[in-house]
Design a protein around this motif. Sequence first.
Motif, mmCIF file in Angstrom:
data_model
loop_
_atom_site.group_PDB
_atom_site.id
_atom_site.type_symbol
_atom_site.label_atom_id
_atom_site.label_comp_id
_atom_site.label_asym_id
_atom_site.label_seq_id
_atom_site.Cartn_x
_atom_site.Cartn_y
_atom_site.Cartn_z
ATOM 1 N N GLY A 129 0.764 -1.063 -0.010
ATOM 2 C CA GLY A 129 -0.124 0.010 0.041
ATOM 3 C C GLY A 129 0.840 1.206 0.052
ATOM 4 O O GLY A 129 2.077 1.451 0.005
ATOM 5 N N LYS A 130 0.190 2.308 -0.061
ATOM 6 C CA LYS A 130 0.781 3.812 0.107
ATOM 7 C C LYS A 130 1.530 3.914 1.361
ATOM 8 O O LYS A 130 0.740 3.646 2.298
ATOM 9 C CB LYS A 130 -0.230 4.974 -0.321
ATOM 10 C CG LYS A 130 -0.679 4.804 -1.515
ATOM 11 C CD LYS A 130 -1.710 5.879 -1.860
ATOM 12 C CE LYS A 130 -3.029 5.927 -1.053
ATOM 13 N NZ LYS A 130 -3.943 6.890 -1.360
ATOM 14 N N THR A 161 0.608 13.269 7.300
ATOM 15 C CA THR A 161 -0.364 13.435 6.298
ATOM 16 C C THR A 161 -1.564 12.544 6.686
ATOM 17 O O THR A 161 -2.842 12.914 6.756
ATOM 18 C CB THR A 161 0.202 13.761 5.084
ATOM 19 O OG1 THR A 161 1.141 14.887 5.081
ATOM 20 C CG2 THR A 161 -1.146 14.378 3.992
ATOM 21 N N THR A 162 -1.184 11.314 6.355
ATOM 22 C CA THR A 162 -2.290 10.183 6.638
ATOM 23 C C THR A 162 -3.012 10.191 8.080
ATOM 24 O O THR A 162 -4.031 10.227 8.151
ATOM 25 C CB THR A 162 -1.666 8.880 6.190
ATOM 26 O OG1 THR A 162 -0.957 8.646 5.248
ATOM 27 C CG2 THR A 162 -2.791 7.997 6.196
ATOM 28 N N ALA A 163 -2.104 10.446 8.785
ATOM 29 C CA ALA A 163 -2.697 10.455 10.158
ATOM 30 C C ALA A 163 -3.488 11.734 10.564
ATOM 31 O O ALA A 163 -4.781 11.635 11.050
ATOM 32 C CB ALA A 163 -1.411 10.712 11.276
ATOM 33 N N ARG A 164 -3.210 12.766 9.736
ATOM 34 C CA ARG A 164 -3.974 14.203 9.795
ATOM 35 C C ARG A 164 -5.326 14.030 9.195
ATOM 36 O O ARG A 164 -6.367 14.174 9.664
ATOM 37 C CB ARG A 164 -3.254 15.416 9.428
ATOM 38 C CG ARG A 164 -2.089 15.916 10.305
ATOM 39 C CD ARG A 164 -1.592 17.153 9.845
ATOM 40 N NE ARG A 164 -0.727 17.133 8.599
ATOM 41 C CZ ARG A 164 0.405 17.158 8.832
ATOM 42 N NH1 ARG A 164 0.991 17.283 9.761
ATOM 43 N NH2 ARG A 164 0.938 17.098 7.574
ATOM 44 N N LYS A 165 -5.427 13.269 8.114
ATOM 45 C CA LYS A 165 -6.448 12.924 7.164
ATOM 46 C C LYS A 165 -7.437 12.192 8.289
ATOM 47 O O LYS A 165 -8.626 12.233 8.248
ATOM 48 C CB LYS A 165 -6.214 12.464 6.050
ATOM 49 C CG LYS A 165 -5.572 13.457 5.084
ATOM 50 C CD LYS A 165 -5.152 12.755 3.774
ATOM 51 C CE LYS A 165 -4.797 13.481 2.672
ATOM 52 N NZ LYS A 165 -4.539 12.955 1.518
ATOM 53 N N VAL A 168 -4.943 9.089 16.586
ATOM 54 C CA VAL A 168 -5.816 9.368 17.904
ATOM 55 C C VAL A 168 -5.251 10.755 18.599
ATOM 56 O O VAL A 168 -5.837 11.408 18.863
ATOM 57 C CB VAL A 168 -5.828 8.312 18.852
ATOM 58 C CG1 VAL A 168 -6.502 8.733 20.057
ATOM 59 C CG2 VAL A 168 -6.745 7.194 18.142
ATOM 60 N N ARG A 169 -3.837 10.622 18.406
ATOM 61 C CA ARG A 169 -3.116 11.686 19.327
ATOM 62 C C ARG A 169 -3.223 13.147 18.815
ATOM 63 O O ARG A 169 -3.118 14.090 19.529
ATOM 64 C CB ARG A 169 -1.588 11.479 19.529
ATOM 65 C CG ARG A 169 -0.828 11.357 18.280
ATOM 66 C CD ARG A 169 0.523 10.720 18.414
ATOM 67 N NE ARG A 169 1.145 11.416 19.429
ATOM 68 C CZ ARG A 169 2.021 12.756 19.086
ATOM 69 N NH1 ARG A 169 1.873 12.966 17.671
ATOM 70 N NH2 ARG A 169 2.756 13.134 19.925
ATOM 71 N N LEU A 170 -3.874 13.218 17.450
ATOM 72 C CA LEU A 170 -4.246 14.523 16.739
ATOM 73 C C LEU A 170 -5.420 15.080 17.069
ATOM 74 O O LEU A 170 -5.819 15.989 16.747
ATOM 75 C CB LEU A 170 -3.571 14.352 15.356
ATOM 76 C CG LEU A 170 -2.375 13.890 14.950
ATOM 77 C CD1 LEU A 170 -2.316 13.833 13.319
ATOM 78 C CD2 LEU A 170 -1.375 14.954 15.309
ATOM 79 N N ARG A 171 -6.244 14.229 17.717
ATOM 80 C CA ARG A 171 -7.659 14.642 17.929
ATOM 81 C C ARG A 171 -7.667 15.556 18.934
ATOM 82 O O ARG A 171 -6.892 15.476 19.899
ATOM 83 C CB ARG A 171 -8.504 13.389 18.474
ATOM 84 C CG ARG A 171 -8.773 12.466 17.034
ATOM 85 C CD ARG A 171 -9.646 12.793 16.232
ATOM 86 N NE ARG A 171 -10.866 13.138 16.906
ATOM 87 C CZ ARG A 171 -11.945 13.711 16.118
ATOM 88 N NH1 ARG A 171 -12.006 14.247 15.018
ATOM 89 N NH2 ARG A 171 -13.035 13.906 16.799
ATOM 90 N N PRO A 172 -8.741 16.472 19.170
ATOM 91 C CA PRO A 172 -8.868 17.573 20.319
ATOM 92 C C PRO A 172 -8.788 16.897 21.533
ATOM 93 O O PRO A 172 -9.837 15.836 21.664
ATOM 94 C CB PRO A 172 -9.935 18.191 19.605
ATOM 95 C CG PRO A 172 -10.120 18.197 18.377
ATOM 96 C CD PRO A 172 -9.531 16.595 18.053
ATOM 97 N N PHE A 179 7.798 15.989 11.475
ATOM 98 C CA PHE A 179 7.034 15.736 10.013
ATOM 99 C C PHE A 179 5.945 16.997 10.149
ATOM 100 O O PHE A 179 5.368 17.110 8.760
ATOM 101 C CB PHE A 179 6.363 14.371 9.871
ATOM 102 C CG PHE A 179 7.531 13.332 10.123
ATOM 103 C CD1 PHE A 179 8.382 13.166 8.986
ATOM 104 C CD2 PHE A 179 7.655 12.441 11.048
ATOM 105 C CE1 PHE A 179 9.441 12.204 9.138
ATOM 106 C CE2 PHE A 179 8.287 11.362 11.315
ATOM 107 C CZ PHE A 179 9.563 11.190 10.320
ATOM 108 N N SER A 180 5.493 17.450 10.986
ATOM 109 C CA SER A 180 4.736 18.601 11.019
ATOM 110 C C SER A 180 4.852 19.522 10.041
ATOM 111 O O SER A 180 3.655 20.243 9.467
ATOM 112 C CB SER A 180 4.298 18.843 12.402
ATOM 113 O OG SER A 180 3.686 18.047 13.254
ATOM 114 N N ASN A 181 5.895 20.175 9.872
ATOM 115 C CA ASN A 181 6.137 21.237 8.923
ATOM 116 C C ASN A 181 6.923 20.825 7.830
ATOM 117 O O ASN A 181 7.877 21.437 6.985
ATOM 118 C CB ASN A 181 6.818 22.526 9.758
ATOM 119 C CG ASN A 181 8.164 21.932 10.526
ATOM 120 O OD1 ASN A 181 8.576 20.863 10.413
ATOM 121 N ND2 ASN A 181 8.847 22.969 10.881
#
Length: 245
Positions: A104-105, A110-114, A166-170, A184-186
Amino acid sequence: MADRPALKGAWTAKVITLFPEAFPGTLGLSLTGKALDQGLWRLDPIDLRLFGEGKHRNVDDTPAGGGAGMVLRADILSRAIRMAMQGRPDDRARWPLVYLSPRGKPFTQTTARKWAAADGVTLICGRFEGVDQRVLDHHRIEEVSLGDFVLTGGEIAAQAMLDASVRLRPGILGNAASTEEESFSNGLLEHPQYTRPATWQGLTIPEVLTSGDHGKVAAWRQDEAERLTRERRPDLWEAYEKLRK
């Protein structure tokens, strides 16, 4: 997961697996585990064996055309997918349906954020030689890889990808700035980190970090992030350079 609260609208991860007992695993620890206990997100492992056939709940068969190993059957897996996706959005942007596969890709930040921005995600953990291609085509399943290596199954990959998402969720980490400054964030690797004691084994914290000059600290961190990325990840550095032009 039935003993945990379910807050209305909580982000949900459904995981189709032959080993539901593998979950929550590490996801039940630390901040993700605390958030799971509080109902800030939900985890729903789905036992693929329950959809199997016969006395032994068979879920696989030999590869068409011959060869070693076994392949998960399309009809069996499809039953589990239909159950998992019942009442879920058909829009894959709102609810990704993913098969964890080495072909797979690559999974990225970026995937985690999506995924974190979606309503939830359904992950399919493969086993044996993989799954019948027809079920992937029929259900428009996206294939995502944790890396260029092969695991015995998708459960470990699922936990890693869910942790990253999950760790990116509010409300999960508590400090939103933490996710903005990490690798990787920037597009860059993260700068080096230091803390007390000021001197250890004859090594000292860089003077700029104790100067109290926030502008100089920010500039140092940016320079170090660029240096590390340039040295360790030429691929990321090339992409970063293109964005700056």
